[in-house]
Design an enzyme around this catalytic site. Sequence first.
Site, short mmCIF file in Angstrom:
data_model
loop_
_atom_site.label_atom_id
_atom_site.label_comp_id
_atom_site.label_asym_id
_atom_site.label_seq_id
_atom_site.Cartn_x
_atom_site.Cartn_y
_atom_site.Cartn_z
CG ASP A 23 -1.76 1.24 1.35
OD1 ASP A 23 -2.35 1.64 0.33
OD2 ASP A 23 -1.86 1.83 2.44
CB SER A 24 0.23 4.78 -0.56
OG SER A 24 -0.91 4.87 0.27
CB CYS B 69 -3.11 0.59 -2.45
SG CYS B 69 -3.17 2.32 -2.94
CB THR C 279 -4.99 4.94 -4.99
OG1 THR C 279 -5.69 5.54 -3.91
CG2 THR C 279 -4.66 5.97 -6.04
CD GLU D 208 -0.35 6.89 6.29
OE1 GLU D 208 0.79 6.98 6.74
OE2 GLU D 208 -0.77 5.86 5.72
CB CYS E 38 -9.36 4.58 0.54
SG CYS E 38 -7.77 5.01 1.27
CG HIS F 287 -5.14 4.95 4.57
ND1 HIS F 287 -4.55 4.44 3.44
CD2 HIS F 287 -4.14 5.50 5.31
CE1 HIS F 287 -3.24 4.68 3.49
NE2 HIS F 287 -2.96 5.32 4.62
N1 DGL Z 1 -4.75 3.13 1.13
C1 DGL Z 1 -4.78 3.74 -0.14
C2 DGL Z 1 -5.97 3.45 -0.95
O1 DGL Z 1 -6.57 2.44 -0.67
C3 DGL Z 1 -3.98 4.88 -0.44
C4 DGL Z 1 -4.31 6.20 0.01
C5 DGL Z 1 -3.37 7.18 -0.59
O2 DGL Z 1 -2.18 6.89 -0.63
O3 DGL Z 1 -3.82 8.23 -1.04
O4 DGL Z 1 -6.36 4.16 -1.83
#
Ligand code: DGL
Length: 269
Positions: free
Chosen positions: A10-11, A73, A75, A152, A184, A186
């Site tokens: 993931d990011s 992730c 995205t 975060e 997402c 997160h």
């Molecule tokens: N957890 C991520 C997602 O599912 C990334 C969020 C991000 O880096 O902007 O999109």
Amino acid sequence: MNNRSIGVFDSGLGGLTAVKQIMKELPNENIIYFGDTGRVPYGTRSRDTILKYTRGDIRFLKTFDVKMIVIACGTASSAALPAIKDEFDIPIVGVIDAAVYAAVRSTKNKKIGVIGTQGTIKSGEYEKQIKAYDSEMQVFNRACPMFVPLVENGYFDSPVTKLLVEEYLEEIRSAGVDTLILGCTHYPLLAKTISEYMGDGVTLINPGAEVAKYLKKKLAGETAHSGKTDKTQYHYYVSDDIAGFEQLGGIFLEREINGQVTKIDIEKY
Ligand code: DGL
């Protein structure tokens, strides 16, 4: 049996919501996680940059001879995976398909909300896949760019989180959706606050949990499930500060990860 690890990335920290569920569903599987904490967020970047980062993340995980890669992730799964999936000689699983599958089964009134990063919403991937199941589905999309920095930084249910939930979700709630995809990885960390605002009648779909259920079926079907009986191994890699990741990551996973995190230079991959 296939005892090679599953690679997950993931990011940043968000993908740990998927890792937690994979640990639960598949407790014998070894996992190598990469959180691109030096380059988070991905969701506000251009598609070209998301493609470049995603390719690099996959190349890094492939150095471990993993048996498959999970893009935890939303995205990267929506903006990059459709374009790059055939570039690599390894199975790559994103979070979109499993989340869509769960959402279309959950909805009774055919009104589904989708929240995600700007990159995810702009890709239109969730809506496209939902409508491919049933063209009568109504999809209400909303990008929530402030949610990732909140998560975060550990702001899961602070007053400012509640205000932003109201700001971002008002239209989706008024539309009367009965199912909301937390598009997402997160966002499950904000599930309590989001659920309080949306009300009991709205089912929240956690993509990490859905992809873990999917993996359980997939690995069983291919008899690739790890047959290890000794202690399962987990390793974590980041592209920035180790201490911050250990601290918040431990909270996300509800397990101690101190001493298991290594910093790498992702630009090399
Ligand atoms: N957890 C991520 C997602 O599912 C990334 C969020 C991000 O880096 O902007 O999109």
